[in-house]
Design an enzyme around this catalytic site. Sequence first.
Site, PDB file in Angstrom:
ATOM      1  CE  LYS A   1      -6.518  23.606 -16.627  1.00 36.64           C
ATOM      2  NZ  LYS A   1      -5.390  24.399 -16.327  1.00 36.64           N
TER       3      LYS A   1
ATOM      4  CB  SER B   1      -7.570  27.694 -16.080  1.00 39.19           C
ATOM      5  OG  SER B   1      -6.341  26.802 -16.440  1.00 39.19           O
TER       6      SER B   1
ATOM      7  CB  SER C   1      -3.374  27.638 -14.584  1.00 36.94           C
ATOM      8  OG  SER C   1      -4.161  28.650 -15.312  1.00 36.94           O
TER       9      SER C   1
END
Length: 529
Positions: free
Chosen positions: A130, A205, A229
Amino acid sequence: MALTRLEKAQAWLFRAVTAFFFMIFQFFFTRRPADSVKKLPPVTNPLLLQSATQLAKKIRRKEVSSVEVVQAYIDRIQDVNPFVNAVVKDRFAAALQEAALVDKLIEEETGGEEVLEDRLPLLGVPLSVKESYSLQGMPLTTGLMSRRGVVASVDAPPVALLKRSGAIPLGVTNTSELCMWLESHNHLYGITCNAYDLERIPGGSSGGEGSILGAAGAVIGVGSDIGGSIRIPCFFNGIFGHKTTPGVVSSENQYPPTSGRQDEYLSCGPMCRYAEDLLPMLKIMAGPNAHMLSLNTDVDLKKLRFFSIPHDGGSAYTYPVSKELLDIQKKVVECLEADLGVKVQQVCLRELRYSFQIWDTYMGLPDREGKPPLAFAELMGEPGRPAWALWELLKRMVGKSDHTVPAIMLALLEMTHVSKPSPFHIQQKEELQKKMDELLGTDGVLLYPSHPRVAPKHHHPLFRPFDFAYTGILNILGLPVTQCPLGLGEEGLPLGVQVVAGKLQDHLSLAVALYLEKTFGGWRDPGAE
């Protein structure tokens, strides 16, 4: 009762007003993916259909080279990324060089396979990361235009530990702007699409991670979770993910930084397509804190106590759970009872109706020294002055703002959020915490919906901004949760469920994930007919 009615009235009014503005913004100021392709190409290389654990074993045994595996994933990313826009910066050339060094190391190793497995359990296996994690030499922007050009100089601890175990990063993946929205969209990298339907969102996210993993462009990845997330992208993209008990996996060297008491609610953990990779990844990512968890303990599922909560009890802020998600959770209950001979008790915890309010209250609490959390507008303006939300709104209306509509709306809401933390919601959280801790203990497992519905279409979360409360409340309670896929629903989109355990009992939900993968089939190729 009067307080509940007042809150319902306030929530209805707020939803009506925000829906009106969001409808205008969506029509005039948001962009949709232009590609007309709705389905990804099917997986054809068999190396892409094996777990990281299996791939590592084959590489150690010289049944396949690391270069072959890494190249297979590079080829797949190049095939699918033009459609999903999940990987925002690659390091393919460096990854192939590192894979070649792995193959040379294995050729020269004299200690045998067991020595390699003990020292380097993920030797030669590709990894996605990420973009909010610091990965040396790669961008660290979380989609913020003002941070364009910021490059990480070090590795975040979980990334460093995975690299030290032999994993090879292929690149970094997209997030929502500043990691604070349900859709992975920003004006630096653009919009990421769901692996199963390009007109749908991948979640946020960690949406880039969820999308590229679901698309078989990665086998393992890392995410972070302060309101869902990890779990929401895993749910929307049909993969496994684990929100670790807070404080076990380091959250250092991520952007944006936590403030206030947010570090108590942020969890980092593994995301992957195969359940058997969750446990070894968590052992590695936990590093020196692995001893806090009983990860080497064998779990007898028949001796666990199982509970199921089908919905939040009718919150004024969230939408009702869809019938297909209620039905699939009921089917999980039926399978557990039939296969294991256990009794799954359905329970109702009335405090769950206040999930959003509790999450919102605790995210805004000051730290132990009384310092409040950083304002979102401050983060939006980094490294300069705080953003002025009203000015950004006007700029957005003429297409000139560097910020997305959700980020601007969050900053606007922050301007009106001037009241002190509600004692009522603090009390509700304390009561819920006590009930949940007593319910789960050290041998209890709870099934709870991941979200009220399957992956929505792009920008539609603007109309339902609080549905993440189904995941967010578990952050505030500090519980470990494993997100598990449960096949595909009526529209060909992934179904799933959260498996919740007591604090530091991560091994219980991970064991249930293995059972659910075997029973429901786990990840499905999004390109298959």
